[in-house]
Design an enzyme around this catalytic site. Structure first.
Site, mmCIF file in Angstrom:
data_model
loop_
_atom_site.group_PDB
_atom_site.id
_atom_site.type_symbol
_atom_site.label_atom_id
_atom_site.label_comp_id
_atom_site.label_asym_id
_atom_site.label_seq_id
_atom_site.Cartn_x
_atom_site.Cartn_y
_atom_site.Cartn_z
ATOM 1 C CG ASP A 2 1.147 -2.891 -7.690
ATOM 2 O OD1 ASP A 2 1.056 -4.138 -7.695
ATOM 3 O OD2 ASP A 2 1.434 -2.250 -6.670
ATOM 4 N N GLY A 9 5.030 -1.248 1.904
ATOM 5 C CA GLY A 9 6.383 -1.108 1.423
ATOM 6 C C GLY A 9 6.678 0.273 0.872
ATOM 7 C CB VAL A 39 -6.130 5.395 6.725
ATOM 8 C CG1 VAL A 39 -6.931 6.388 7.535
ATOM 9 C CG2 VAL A 39 -5.460 6.084 5.536
#
Length: 447
Positions: A147, A26, A22
């Site tokens: 992030d 990286g 899915v």
């Protein structure tokens, strides 16, 4: 509701079936699988052997699991256990990963792409609030996400948001005297200006800035700096560059001006002037409370639109893509809407419309069939890499940038990203070509 499981309990490959890729990037790959005993779907995240030369893969997995266990709550993705076993389609080597909650509606990023803009305001405001709820809980546990971005905010069946991807998370240095060798990470478009300094040690204000750019994407439905490469972003952000908000009509709906003001405060160049997560929560809760009564109608509207797109895609004759779940929504458009508008389409736009109507497998096949010609003729390589985002490994980006010609750069991209990434990455590359090299898509075979 799925039963609670201890994250330290291993889940072996014999316990899982119906594997489907899915997503990839990286970090590695994410698969959807059905747990035979539990009876519900889970997500299995497998890391690349090289996760950026920051730490060994097993250590990275353990660190991510540890952080996810510490911040388990309604607004953070749940971890069920560790995976160890042989994948039925990847040979005989032992793979290790994380078994997590599966979020069936993709991410905020895919939602914005599917809707071609921001969601209805009540849902936009709820998402903005739930991201802050998750971030505030992380910060209360002394964890920095590091992030935050639309692709790391996942959505369940009812479009509730949960924070995900804790591969870069770390203990807040503002709450711990421990020093680590973990590199400052994250996507550059969402990184604060101070993070580009060599000696920077992340603190909670890092996430606050990232939230501001994420909020901008939510309010506009757009990607920040879509054409800027990493080097330009790293140069301009410390100089004060921010996404433009002049097209946001702050008087359009009650509370929008307050969120824009919060956004501008959160992306202040001075981290000491940014609000903390609790102060952000005060604003987002107040704004959402003004629209809470309309949330069910907004969700129904969005789900109806998404299901309509899915239904159109599934009746197009490509039965194999039915197993891809919500991912297919990113790779198709409403065919009936295209047909109705086709008479008004300009000749130069017909190529783009034709490309949109292709499904993911057809796009990937085009990329495979025309590999040599695409390597030879694609010139805007770094712009394409930037738009592919986390699908391109950080180390691969550096390798590509080091190449002297666009042909060498494209060979590197094919070798290290497209070949291992499979259909999803190749289809995304095809879609990016529409913007940067539409002439290569004018014919079904560019050779």
């Amino acid at each position: 509701m799925a039963p609670a499981c201890h994250a330290t309990k291993p889940v072996d490959s014999d316990s899982l079936m119906k594997w489907t890729c899915v997503g990839s990037g990286g970090f590695g790959c994410v698969y959807k699988a059905r747990h035979k005993q539990w009876g519900f779907d889970v997500a299995v995240k497998l890391l690349h052997d090289d996760v950026g030369n920051v730490m060994p893969k097993d250590a990275a997995l353990l660190q991510e699991i540890s952080h996810m266990e510490k911040v388990s709550c309604e607004f953070v993705l749940r971890v069920y256990g560790t995976f160890e076993g042989v994948l039925p389609f990847r040979g005989i080597s032992i793979e290790r990963g994380i078994v997590m909650e599966f979020m069936s509606r993709g991410s905020v990023q895919t939602l914005l792409q599917d809707l071609h803009g921001h969601p209805p305001w009540p849902l936009t405001f709820r998402l903005a609030n739930q991201v802050v709820l998750g971030m505030n809980f992380l910060h209360s546990r002394k964890i920095i996400h590091q992030d935050l971005k639309p692709s790391n905010v996942l959505l369940n069946d009812d479009l509730h948001a949960k924070l995900a991807d804790f591969g870069l998370s770390r203990i807040s240095t503002s709450a711990s005297s421990c020093k680590t060798t973990v590199k400052v990470g994250g996507s550059r478009k969402y990184m604060p200006p101070e993070a580009f300094e060599v000696s920077y040690e992340p603190v909670r204000a890092f996430d606050i800035y990232s939230y501001a750019i994420l909020l901008w994407s939510l309010l506009t439905g757009k990607e920040p700096y879509p054409l800027a490469d990493n080097s330009l972003v790293a140069l301009q952000i410390p100089l004060g560059q921010r996404p433009s908000y002049k097209d946001i009509n702050q008087e359009e709906v009650e509370g929008l001006k307050e969120l824009v003001d919060l956004m501008k405060t959160c992306w202040d160049g001075n981290p000491l002037k940014r609000p903390n997560s609790r102060e952000c929560l005060n604003v987002t809760e107040d704004v959402y409370s003004k629209h809470r009564k309309d949330i069910h109608a907004a969700i129904k509207h969005v789900l109806t639109q998404l299901e309509s797109n899915m239904s159109t895609h599934n009746t197009s004759g490509d039965e194999s893509n039915k197993t891809q779940g919500r991912m297919s929504l990113n790779e198709t458009v409403n065919a009936s809407r295209i047909a109705q508008a086709e008479a008004d389409v300009k000749p130069e736009d017909r190529i783009s419309r034709s490309a949109e109507s292709m499904n993911a497998i057809a796009k990937a096949k085009f990329v495979d069939d025309n590999r040599a010609a695409l390597i030879q003729n694609t010139t805007e390589v770094m712009a394409i890499v930037e738009e592919l985002g986390e699908m391109v490994h950080r180390e691969t980006r550096a390798d590509i940038e080091a190449k002297k010609t666009s042909q060498e750069q494209m060979r590197e991209l094919f070798l290290k990203t497209f070949h291992p990434g499979g259909v999803a990455v190749k289809a995304a590359f095809y879609s990016v070509l529409e913007k940067h090299h539409p002439e290569l898509l004018e014919k079904r075979n560019v050779q």
